[in-house]
Design an enzyme around this catalytic site. Structure first.
Site, PDB file in Angstrom:
ATOM      1  N   GLY A  97       0.778  -1.232   0.000  1.00  6.31           N
ATOM      2  CA  GLY A  97       0.000   0.000   0.000  1.00  6.31           C
ATOM      3  C   GLY A  97       0.810   1.282   0.000  1.00  6.31           C
ATOM      4  O   GLY A  97       0.395   2.294  -0.553  1.00  6.31           O
ATOM      5  N   ASP A 134      -5.256   2.599  10.669  1.00  3.53           N
ATOM      6  CA  ASP A 134      -6.656   2.267  10.920  1.00  3.53           C
ATOM      7  C   ASP A 134      -6.778   1.743  12.351  1.00  3.53           C
ATOM      8  O   ASP A 134      -6.892   2.522  13.289  1.00  3.53           O
ATOM      9  CB  ASP A 134      -7.130   1.259   9.866  1.00  3.53           C
ATOM     10  CG  ASP A 134      -8.626   0.983   9.942  1.00  3.53           C
ATOM     11  OD1 ASP A 134      -9.338   1.724  10.636  1.00  3.53           O
ATOM     12  OD2 ASP A 134      -9.087   0.018   9.303  1.00  3.53           O
ATOM     13  N   ASP A 152      -5.516  -0.323  -2.183  1.00  6.52           N
ATOM     14  CA  ASP A 152      -6.252  -1.205  -3.101  1.00  6.52           C
ATOM     15  C   ASP A 152      -7.562  -1.706  -2.530  1.00  6.52           C
ATOM     16  O   ASP A 152      -7.812  -1.643  -1.328  1.00  6.52           O
ATOM     17  CB  ASP A 152      -5.393  -2.428  -3.421  1.00  6.52           C
ATOM     18  CG  ASP A 152      -5.361  -3.426  -2.257  1.00  6.52           C
ATOM     19  OD1 ASP A 152      -5.053  -2.988  -1.123  1.00  6.52           O
ATOM     20  OD2 ASP A 152      -5.669  -4.611  -2.456  1.00  6.52           O
ATOM     21  N   ARG A 186      -4.828   0.719  -7.133  1.00  2.08           N
ATOM     22  CA  ARG A 186      -3.612   1.326  -6.578  1.00  2.08           C
ATOM     23  C   ARG A 186      -3.097   2.452  -7.472  1.00  2.08           C
ATOM     24  O   ARG A 186      -2.442   3.377  -7.010  1.00  2.08           O
ATOM     25  CB  ARG A 186      -2.500   0.279  -6.430  1.00  2.08           C
ATOM     26  CG  ARG A 186      -2.792  -0.800  -5.402  1.00  2.08           C
ATOM     27  CD  ARG A 186      -1.502  -1.555  -5.076  1.00  2.08           C
ATOM     28  NE  ARG A 186      -1.744  -2.856  -4.464  1.00  2.08           N
ATOM     29  CZ  ARG A 186      -1.976  -3.046  -3.164  1.00  2.08           C
ATOM     30  NH1 ARG A 186      -2.010  -2.026  -2.353  1.00  2.08           N
ATOM     31  NH2 ARG A 186      -2.175  -4.267  -2.688  1.00  2.08           N
TER      32      ARG A 186
HETATM   33  P1  5GP Z   1      -4.392  -1.304  10.696  1.00  2.00           P
HETATM   34  O1  5GP Z   1      -3.418  -2.408  10.910  1.00  2.00           O
HETATM   35  O2  5GP Z   1      -3.957   0.046  11.233  1.00  2.00           O
HETATM   36  O3  5GP Z   1      -5.796  -1.649  11.094  1.00  2.00           O
HETATM   37  O4  5GP Z   1      -4.584  -1.137   9.159  1.00  2.00           O
HETATM   38  C1  5GP Z   1      -3.596  -0.718   8.377  1.00  2.00           C
HETATM   39  C2  5GP Z   1      -3.631  -1.495   7.090  1.00  2.00           C
HETATM   40  O5  5GP Z   1      -4.958  -1.915   6.710  1.00  2.00           O
HETATM   41  C3  5GP Z   1      -3.148  -0.575   6.011  1.00  2.00           C
HETATM   42  O6  5GP Z   1      -1.767  -0.760   5.806  1.00  2.00           O
HETATM   43  C4  5GP Z   1      -3.977  -0.992   4.827  1.00  2.00           C
HETATM   44  O7  5GP Z   1      -3.275  -2.001   4.132  1.00  2.00           O
HETATM   45  C5  5GP Z   1      -5.243  -1.577   5.388  1.00  2.00           C
HETATM   46  N1  5GP Z   1      -6.335  -0.585   5.384  1.00  2.00           N
HETATM   47  C6  5GP Z   1      -6.913  -0.002   6.454  1.00  2.00           C
HETATM   48  N2  5GP Z   1      -7.872   0.857   6.087  1.00  2.00           N
HETATM   49  C7  5GP Z   1      -7.906   0.818   4.739  1.00  2.00           C
HETATM   50  C8  5GP Z   1      -8.702   1.506   3.744  1.00  2.00           C
HETATM   51  O8  5GP Z   1      -9.571   2.352   4.013  1.00  2.00           O
HETATM   52  N3  5GP Z   1      -8.434   1.192   2.443  1.00  2.00           N
HETATM   53  C9  5GP Z   1      -7.493   0.271   2.072  1.00  2.00           C
HETATM   54  N4  5GP Z   1      -7.324   0.045   0.785  1.00  2.00           N
HETATM   55  N5  5GP Z   1      -6.727  -0.374   2.985  1.00  2.00           N
HETATM   56  C10 5GP Z   1      -6.929  -0.111   4.291  1.00  2.00           C
HETATM   57 MG    MG Z   2      -1.005  -2.048   4.399  1.00  2.00          MG
END
Ligand code: 5GP
Ligand code: MG
Length: 186
Positions: free
Chosen positions: A55, A114, A170, A176
């Site tokens: 990403g 996130d 994505d 992407r």
């Molecule tokens: P976390 O581990 O903080 O919950 O999420 C981070 C990862 O989840 C990011 O690196 C990404 O790959 C994916 N992610 C979280 N939210 C989104 C979103 O709104 N769109 C996309 N495409 N990926 C997300």
């Molecule tokens: Mg990611």
């Protein structure tokens, strides 16, 4: 097979991304240079960027070209939502951490914060390698969503809690290459 019809809204336009990436690059380069200048005598001051694949690839490609300083670029592959699901389901390391992080100034870069699981896991692992410093940068942050405490020094944009694509992010491997941050039509 044009992309444009698939998007409901654009959250961050291409030009705003470029402007913010420039600002971040200038700020981060300045901060890293300050750290490097404080390196104790006898130690080699290395700067290492660790980009979270896949990403962060577009963001990192643009950001590093706004940072006119000597640095190494390393990649780490992590999957946080296997398959087509849009919910984070835990973190799976798909590659080893780069070596030689000890005494380096590390900048960890991801596309979006996130739940915080991805960065929390990586920060823990990197800290075990005893870097001289560790900073974290994300292009996007969903406020109030971080379930884990994660220290992020640099944030491009705070966005609402929506699933976004584009500029490296994505859905099921697609979108992407879209140059803006957008929400998919449902
Ligand atoms: P976390 O581990 O903080 O919950 O999420 C981070 C990862 O989840 C990011 O690196 C990404 O790959 C994916 N992610 C979280 N939210 C989104 C979103 O709104 N769109 C996309 N495409 N990926 C997300
Ligand atoms: Mg990611």
């Amino acid at each position: 097979m044009a992309l444009a019809n698939d998007f409901a809204t654009t959250l961050v336009e291409k030009d705003r991304i470029a402007q913010r990436v420039h600002e971040l690059g200038v700020q981060i380069a300045k901060d890293l240079q300050r750290s490097v200048a404080a390196t104790p005598a006898g130690q080699e001051p290395h700067i290492v960027i660790i980009a979270v694949m896949t990403g962060a690839m577009v963001f990192v490609a643009d950001l590093i070209r706004e940072m006119p300083i000597k640095l190494r670029i390393e990649l780490v592959a992590v999957s946080s939502y296997p398959g087509t699901s849009v919910e984070s389901k835990g973190v799976k390391m798909k590659s080893a951490l780069p070596d030689k992080l000890a005494n380096s100034h590390v900048l960890l870069i991801d596309d979006i914060l996130d739940s915080g699981q991805t960065l929390h896991t990586l920060i823990d692992l990197i800290n075990k390698e005893k870097p001289a410093s560790l900073r974290t940068c994300v292009l996007l942050r969903k406020p109030g969503k971080a379930k884990l405490p994660v220290k992020v020094e640099y944030v491009g944009f705070d966005i609402p809690d929506e699933f976004v694509v584009g500029y490296g992010l994505d859905y099921d491997g697609l979108y992407r290459n879209h140059p803006a941050i957008a929400v998919l039509r449902t």
